[in-house]
Design a protein around this motif. Sequence first.
Motif, PDB file in Angstrom:
ATOM      1  N   GLY A 174      -9.877 -17.421 -37.393  1.00 45.88           N
ATOM      2  CA  GLY A 174     -11.109 -18.175 -37.558  1.00 45.88           C
ATOM      3  C   GLY A 174     -12.088 -17.874 -36.445  1.00 45.88           C
ATOM      4  N   PRO A 175     -13.238 -18.539 -36.462  1.00 39.90           N
ATOM      5  CA  PRO A 175     -14.250 -18.307 -35.427  1.00 39.90           C
ATOM      6  C   PRO A 175     -13.905 -19.055 -34.135  1.00 39.90           C
ATOM      7  CG  PRO A 175     -15.057 -19.908 -37.003  1.00 39.90           C
ATOM      8  CD  PRO A 175     -13.731 -19.447 -37.516  1.00 39.90           C
ATOM      9  N   ALA A 176     -14.134 -18.377 -33.008  1.00 39.93           N
ATOM     10  CA  ALA A 176     -13.936 -19.001 -31.702  1.00 39.93           C
ATOM     11  C   ALA A 176     -15.110 -19.919 -31.387  1.00 39.93           C
ATOM     12  CB  ALA A 176     -13.801 -17.921 -30.629  1.00 39.93           C
ATOM     13  N   HIS A 225      -8.945 -21.493 -39.238  1.00 37.53           N
ATOM     14  CA  HIS A 225      -8.863 -22.130 -37.924  1.00 37.53           C
ATOM     15  C   HIS A 225     -10.254 -22.093 -37.276  1.00 37.53           C
ATOM     16  CE1 HIS A 225      -4.465 -22.636 -37.483  1.00 37.53           C
ATOM     17  NE2 HIS A 225      -4.449 -21.683 -38.381  1.00 37.53           N
ATOM     18  N   PHE A 226     -10.753 -23.254 -36.890  1.00 35.98           N
ATOM     19  CA  PHE A 226     -12.110 -23.352 -36.355  1.00 35.98           C
ATOM     20  C   PHE A 226     -12.071 -23.999 -34.968  1.00 35.98           C
ATOM     21  CE2 PHE A 226     -12.264 -23.413 -40.926  1.00 35.98           C
ATOM     22  CZ  PHE A 226     -13.315 -22.546 -41.233  1.00 35.98           C
ATOM     23  N   GLU A 231      -6.476 -28.057 -50.017  1.00 32.46           N
ATOM     24  CA  GLU A 231      -7.625 -28.543 -49.251  1.00 32.46           C
ATOM     25  C   GLU A 231      -7.248 -29.001 -47.838  1.00 32.46           C
ATOM     26  OE1 GLU A 231      -6.151 -31.816 -52.011  1.00 32.46           O
ATOM     27  OE2 GLU A 231      -6.694 -29.713 -52.199  1.00 32.46           O
ATOM     28  N   ASN A 232      -5.961 -28.926 -47.488  1.00 29.93           N
ATOM     29  CA  ASN A 232      -5.518 -29.266 -46.136  1.00 29.93           C
ATOM     30  C   ASN A 232      -5.185 -28.020 -45.313  1.00 29.93           C
ATOM     31  OD1 ASN A 232      -5.610 -32.126 -46.530  1.00 29.93           O
ATOM     32  ND2 ASN A 232      -3.768 -31.940 -47.779  1.00 29.93           N
ATOM     33  N   ASP A 233      -5.585 -26.857 -45.798  1.00 29.95           N
ATOM     34  CA  ASP A 233      -5.187 -25.607 -45.147  1.00 29.95           C
ATOM     35  C   ASP A 233      -5.977 -25.270 -43.887  1.00 29.95           C
ATOM     36  OD1 ASP A 233      -3.026 -24.866 -46.553  1.00 29.95           O
ATOM     37  OD2 ASP A 233      -4.006 -23.426 -47.852  1.00 29.95           O
ATOM     38  N   PHE A 234      -7.106 -25.902 -43.660  1.00 30.71           N
ATOM     39  CA  PHE A 234      -7.913 -25.532 -42.490  1.00 30.71           C
ATOM     40  C   PHE A 234      -7.733 -26.553 -41.364  1.00 30.71           C
ATOM     41  CE2 PHE A 234     -10.567 -27.698 -45.609  1.00 30.71           C
ATOM     42  CZ  PHE A 234     -11.078 -28.758 -44.876  1.00 30.71           C
ATOM     43  N   VAL A 235      -7.969 -26.066 -40.136  1.00 29.99           N
ATOM     44  CA  VAL A 235      -7.744 -26.871 -38.936  1.00 29.99           C
ATOM     45  C   VAL A 235      -8.962 -26.777 -38.028  1.00 29.99           C
ATOM     46  CG1 VAL A 235      -6.235 -27.255 -36.940  1.00 29.99           C
ATOM     47  CG2 VAL A 235      -5.282 -26.326 -39.064  1.00 29.99           C
ATOM     48  N   ASP A 270       2.016 -10.510 -34.486  1.00 33.81           N
ATOM     49  CA  ASP A 270       3.446 -10.170 -34.497  1.00 33.81           C
ATOM     50  C   ASP A 270       4.154 -10.585 -33.217  1.00 33.81           C
ATOM     51  OD1 ASP A 270       3.432  -9.160 -37.047  1.00 33.81           O
ATOM     52  OD2 ASP A 270       3.305  -7.056 -36.456  1.00 33.81           O
ATOM     53  N   THR A 271       3.411 -10.810 -32.142  1.00 32.29           N
ATOM     54  CA  THR A 271       4.039 -11.239 -30.888  1.00 32.29           C
ATOM     55  C   THR A 271       4.394 -12.725 -30.909  1.00 32.29           C
ATOM     56  OG1 THR A 271       1.967 -11.861 -29.757  1.00 32.29           O
ATOM     57  CG2 THR A 271       2.655  -9.538 -29.611  1.00 32.29           C
ATOM     58  N   GLY A 272       3.847 -13.470 -31.869  1.00 35.48           N
ATOM     59  CA  GLY A 272       4.074 -14.908 -31.923  1.00 35.48           C
ATOM     60  C   GLY A 272       2.870 -15.716 -31.468  1.00 35.48           C
ATOM     61  N   ILE A 273       1.828 -15.045 -31.012  1.00 34.52           N
ATOM     62  CA  ILE A 273       0.585 -15.729 -30.654  1.00 34.52           C
ATOM     63  C   ILE A 273      -0.027 -16.340 -31.916  1.00 34.52           C
ATOM     64  CG2 ILE A 273      -1.812 -15.273 -29.985  1.00 34.52           C
ATOM     65  CD1 ILE A 273      -0.736 -13.312 -27.905  1.00 34.52           C
ATOM     66  N   TYR A 274      -0.580 -17.567 -31.782  1.00 34.57           N
ATOM     67  CA  TYR A 274      -1.102 -18.263 -32.962  1.00 34.57           C
ATOM     68  C   TYR A 274      -1.951 -19.453 -32.538  1.00 34.57           C
ATOM     69  CZ  TYR A 274      -0.910 -21.275 -37.126  1.00 34.57           C
ATOM     70  OH  TYR A 274      -1.214 -22.078 -38.196  1.00 34.57           O
ATOM     71  N   PRO A 275      -3.162 -19.633 -33.104  1.00 39.24           N
ATOM     72  CA  PRO A 275      -3.897 -18.716 -33.971  1.00 39.24           C
ATOM     73  C   PRO A 275      -4.712 -17.726 -33.150  1.00 39.24           C
ATOM     74  CG  PRO A 275      -5.125 -20.735 -33.716  1.00 39.24           C
ATOM     75  CD  PRO A 275      -3.868 -20.921 -32.916  1.00 39.24           C
ATOM     76  N   VAL A 276      -5.487 -16.876 -33.853  1.00 41.95           N
ATOM     77  CA  VAL A 276      -6.385 -15.917 -33.206  1.00 41.95           C
ATOM     78  C   VAL A 276      -7.804 -16.202 -33.686  1.00 41.95           C
ATOM     79  CG1 VAL A 276      -7.005 -13.492 -32.933  1.00 41.95           C
ATOM     80  CG2 VAL A 276      -4.598 -14.149 -33.056  1.00 41.95           C
ATOM     81  N   THR A 277      -8.726 -16.376 -32.745  1.00 39.73           N
ATOM     82  CA  THR A 277     -10.123 -16.620 -33.109  1.00 39.73           C
ATOM     83  C   THR A 277     -11.022 -15.514 -32.555  1.00 39.73           C
ATOM     84  OG1 THR A 277     -10.432 -18.062 -31.180  1.00 39.73           O
ATOM     85  CG2 THR A 277      -9.841 -19.113 -33.261  1.00 39.73           C
ATOM     86  N   VAL A 278     -12.154 -15.311 -33.211  1.00 44.04           N
ATOM     87  CA  VAL A 278     -13.051 -14.210 -32.853  1.00 44.04           C
ATOM     88  C   VAL A 278     -14.494 -14.700 -32.789  1.00 44.04           C
ATOM     89  CG1 VAL A 278     -11.598 -12.363 -33.795  1.00 44.04           C
ATOM     90  CG2 VAL A 278     -13.220 -13.527 -35.294  1.00 44.04           C
TER      91      VAL A 278
END
Length: 534
Positions: A42-44, A65-66, A129-133, A353-361
Amino acid sequence: MSDKMTPITFKELLNQAIKEYKREKTIYYVPVSKERIKSPIGPAAGPHTQLAQNILAAYAGGANHFELKTVQVLEGKELGILKPCIYVEGEAYNTEWSTELTVQEALEEYIKAWFLLKLISKEFNFNDENDFVFYMSVGYDLKGIKSKKIDNFIEGLKDASNTEIWKECKKYSLENLDLFENVTAEYIENITPNICNTITLSTMHGCLPEEIEKIAEYLLNEKELSVYIKCNPTLVGYDKAKEILKGLGYDYVVLSKEAFEHDISFKELTDIIRRLIKIAENKNLVFGVKLTNTFPVKITRNELQGNDMYMSGPPLYPFSINVAAMIAKEFKGDLPISYSGGADVNNIKDILDTGIYPVTVSTLLLKQGGYKNITRLNEKCKDYKRGKITKINVEKLEALASKSISDFNYSKNIKKKAEIKGGDYSEFCSKCKNCVDVCPNRSNKLVNVDGKKYTVHIDDLCNECGNCALFCIYNHSPYKEKFTIFSSKENFNNSKNNGVYLDKDMFLRTNKRDVSIEEANEYKKIYKATRRDI
């Protein structure tokens, strides 16, 4: 033209999203991703999470992910943000640090966005509809965070049910059920007002270790929120940082040595983390780190106004991923890590793949493709299944960090801008739409009128960040020189842009001394076509 952001009402946002999706299968001009996976992306916290329509656009692209833009006790003019404030040419620089909105406006934008995503995801069957955070983000000192202004913000996102904007969203939705086919009154009544239970702590470079710890303790103990501390890339050390930049071709970047000297040390950070982990465990909350903040550097080539700016994008990747490896090793992979720093299609799968979660950009969304780059990221990890925090694979992360230092994908790639004379630059610039996707606020729009395409600028949505200017092949500033669509006579009068405002009368500003009736009618059609879609 104003350099301030203009929020759009809930009513307008909802009606726009519904009619646009039914007509074009887009939401705020972003094609809705066909890959509706449970995205870890999601966006950082940045320009893409300030306004509700930007959050909707990111969701259309496939974000789940927001990280909401950081708020602090200072707001508006107190921030002293000079415009333009974004410079993206390969690497990215910015001089903004927290939301440009008031704290109250930011709260309202985030609540509107949450309610809208709940309605849209249900109406158009976009996953569950509960998939976003949503993650809130606050800064920058304990006194400010404890202030009534910020406390109201935090409590409003923990439970929005008593806020006026929540009541407005709910009331309008219930009174206009005819807008929906799949959304019922019962569904609207049951939309959860508990928007955020996790907070990212953003602190200024040079913030004292004891201050960081006190804020995190307060957020865990008093606010009962899971906490992620945003760490700085300076943790790699000054000498290593210079070595990395030189090796990747960014030796012209002048680091702020003071930042390295004043920022928290690795040992100070890890000692604090150990104490905070215990507090979080006792409260049955999550504690982790967000990697990383942007990199403070000096302004030496007139990229932006002032003396200091913050670097992000490709060159931030080796720093962020190396800090991640350092911390993961120290805690044997047991500390949750949320990531933001130069993630792109070349590394997204390896990072996850390293287990980091989530990733934002953020920087990636300021480049060509804009929000559609989220769709591209999702395509790279469409087989990704994990939906919760897991242990970090230290060995994989260390290998990725080692590779990043000499990875060609993150080295300086010099591209020369086209040498094109300004004479080819027309009011509508119909031959070029480079400035469309790169605007975080969707203020440059491609419209179709009687088979002709025009790229116009929408005054309401622009805050003069300057990002579009970096992508203009004519070396112009689209936000100042594009033909502009205005929403009021006052805005028209306050701007120098060529453009049009249409009410009972037409107000037109153009380089042409005389405008024929046919041309005037064309301007009217362009105005109507644009206003219909915003």
